[in-house]
Enzyme design. Structure first.
Site, PDB file in Angstrom:
ATOM      1  N   SER A 154       6.491  -4.573  -1.835  1.00  0.00           N
ATOM      2  CA  SER A 154       6.212  -3.167  -2.085  1.00  0.00           C
ATOM      3  C   SER A 154       6.388  -2.379  -0.772  1.00  0.00           C
ATOM      4  CB  SER A 154       4.807  -3.020  -2.675  1.00  0.00           C
ATOM      5  OG  SER A 154       4.594  -1.745  -3.196  1.00  0.00           O
ATOM      6  N   TRP A 155       5.361  -1.661  -0.315  1.00  0.00           N
ATOM      7  CA  TRP A 155       5.464  -1.006   0.987  1.00  0.00           C
ATOM      8  C   TRP A 155       5.776  -2.023   2.087  1.00  0.00           C
ATOM      9  CZ3 TRP A 155       6.374   2.244   4.600  1.00  0.00           C
ATOM     10  CH2 TRP A 155       5.779   2.118   5.861  1.00  0.00           C
ATOM     11  N   GLY A 207       0.826  -1.207   0.000  1.00  0.00           N
ATOM     12  CA  GLY A 207       0.000   0.000   0.000  1.00  0.00           C
ATOM     13  C   GLY A 207       0.862   1.258   0.000  1.00  0.00           C
ATOM     14  N   ASP A 260       8.826  -3.252 -13.430  1.00  0.00           N
ATOM     15  CA  ASP A 260       8.025  -2.732 -12.324  1.00  0.00           C
ATOM     16  C   ASP A 260       7.935  -1.224 -12.458  1.00  0.00           C
ATOM     17  OD1 ASP A 260       6.987  -1.884  -9.857  1.00  0.00           O
ATOM     18  OD2 ASP A 260       7.995  -3.484  -8.742  1.00  0.00           O
ATOM     19  N   HIS A 263       4.979  -5.149 -11.307  1.00  0.00           N
ATOM     20  CA  HIS A 263       4.989  -4.986  -9.853  1.00  0.00           C
ATOM     21  C   HIS A 263       4.151  -6.022  -9.119  1.00  0.00           C
ATOM     22  CE1 HIS A 263       5.466  -2.823  -6.082  1.00  0.00           C
ATOM     23  NE2 HIS A 263       4.152  -2.817  -5.904  1.00  0.00           N
TER      24      HIS A 263
END
Length: 323
Positions: free
Chosen positions: A114-115, A47, A275, A303
Site C-alpha cells: 500500500s503506502w 497508511g 482492491d 487490499h
C-alpha cells in the site's frame, strides 16, 4: 501461477530494538528479529500512519532473514506520536537509509505494501545500489486519480461506508470530507479529535477486504473499551497530512522513474483483484513500466495483506528471494 499455499511463519519476538534520533525532534523506532546473521530485509508499513505490528514479522523465514521493521515518523512507537512536523516522504527515505547504515547492512531486500509500496519505490529510486530486490503489494503512487478514487469514487461500491464517513460531518462540509476531517482531527480537544480520528480510520478499515470482517460503521462509543484513542489520532493525523500533500510525490512520475532506473531490479508485484483502497490499474501500469517484474493478481482478494491469497503470495515471494 502459485501452486502451493503458504502460511505465515510462527510468531517471533525481536532480539534488538532501538531508535534513530533524526536531530529534528523525531525518534524513529526500529526493531530487528529473525537471524542475526541472516539476509537483511526491511519491512515498510502502510497508511501512511499505521505503524508496524508483530504479525508483519511472520512473512519471512526467521532462520534465513534478518528482519527489520521500522515505525515511520509519527507512527506506532516512534516519537512524538502523530507529529507531522518535518515529516515528508524524503525524510522517511533518509531515515530508512540511516537505519541501514547504523545496522551495518550493505544491501537489503525491501518489502512494502500500500503506502509502503510507494515508499519502497522512492527508497529504491534514491538508493538503488542498496536494494537487492522489491516485494510490493497493493500498489499506490498517490496520483490524483488514485486519491480521487479513495476520497469519493469508491462510494460506487461502498455507499454505506461513504455515508457513514460523511454522516459524521455537518451538512455544509460533506462535499469535502478530507478538509472537514482535517479540521476536526487538528483540534486540541480530545472530545473532538479522537472520535473524528476513529471514524476516519474506520472508513478505510471497512473497505480493506473482499469479504467484510467488521461493520462498515464503527461506533465511537467503542473508543474507551476497544480502541486506543491516541494511536487512532496519530494515525489519522499522519495520513491526512500525507494525503493533503499528495504524499510528497505528486510532482513526480514514479512510473517513468521506475522504468528508467529500476529496469533490472528483481521485483515481485502482488495485487488483489478487488482492491478498493488501491485499485489494480496502478499495479498493472507499474508492471508495464517494469516488465521484468513478476506480477500476480490474486483473484479472490481485496487490499488487506491478511487475506489468505495475498498472505500466501507474499510469503511465497519472500521464499523466492531465498534462492
Amino acid at each position: 501461477m502459485q501452486n502451493k499455499t503458504y502460511n505465515l511463519y510462527p510468531e517471533i519476538d525481536y532480539f534488538d530494538t532501538n531508535t534513530l534520533n533524526t536531530g529534528n525532534s523525531h525518534e524513529v523506532y526500529y526493531e530487528v528479529c529473525g537471524s542475526p546473521t541472516g539476509v537483511p530485509v526491511v519491512f515498510l508499513h502502510g497508511g501512511p500512519g499505521s505503524g508496524c505490528n508483530p504479525t508483519q514479522r511472520r512473512f519471512f523465514d526467521p532462520a534465513y532473514y534478518r528482519i527489520i521493521l521500522i515505525d515511520q515518523r509519527g507512527c506506532g512507537r516512534s516519537k512524538p506520536q502523530g507529529s507531522i512536523e518535518k515529516n515528508t516522504t524524503d525524510d522517511l527515505v533518509n531515515d530508512i537509509e540511516a537505519i541501514r547504515a547504523i545496522l551495518g547492512i550493505k544491501q537489503w531486500l525491501v518489502f512494502g505494501g500500500s503506502w509502503g509500496s510507494t515508499l519502497a519505490l522512492c527508497y529504491a529510486l534514491a538508493f538503488p545500489q542498496r536494494v537487492t530486490g522489491l516485494i510490493l503489494r497493493g500498489i499506490f503512487l498517490s496520483r490524483p486519480s488514485e486519491l480521487s478514487w479513495f476520497l469519493g469514487q469508491v462510494k460506487t461500491f461502498f455507499p454505506e461506508s461513504w455515508e457513514s464517513l460523511c454522516a459524521y460531518l455537518p451538512d455544509n462540509t460533506r462535499n469535502n470530507p478530507l478538509e472537514a476531517y482535517e479540521q476536526l482531527i487538528s483540534s486540541d480537544d480530545i472530545n473532538v479529535n479522537i472520535p473524528a480520528a476513529i471514524r476516519w480510520n474506520a472508513f478505510e478499515g471497512s473497505i480493506m477486504s473482499l469479504l467484510p470482517r467488521t461493520p462498515a460503521s464503527v461506533s465511537t462509543s467503542k473508543a474507551d473499551s476497544e480502541i486506543n484513542g491516541e494511536t487512532e489520532l496519530a494515525r489519522a493525523r499522519v495520513q491526512i497530512h500525507y494525503i493533503q500533500n499528495h504524499c510528497f510525490v505528486g510532482h513526480r512520475d514514479l512510473l517513468a522513474e521506475a522504468k528508467a532506473k529500476l529496469a533490472h531490479m528483481p521485483t515481485q508485484i502482488i495485487q488483489g483483484r478487488y482492491d478498493m483502497v488501491c485499485p489494480p490499474i496502478t499495479a498493472w501500469e507499474l508492471s508495464r513500466a517494469m516488465p521484468h517484474a513478476e506480477f500476480q493478481i490474486i483473484q479472490d482478494a481485496g487490499h488487506s495483506a491478511m487475506e489468505t491469497g495475498i498472505t500466501s503470495a507474499l510469503v511465497a515471494a519472500t521464499e523466492k528471494f531465498k534462492h
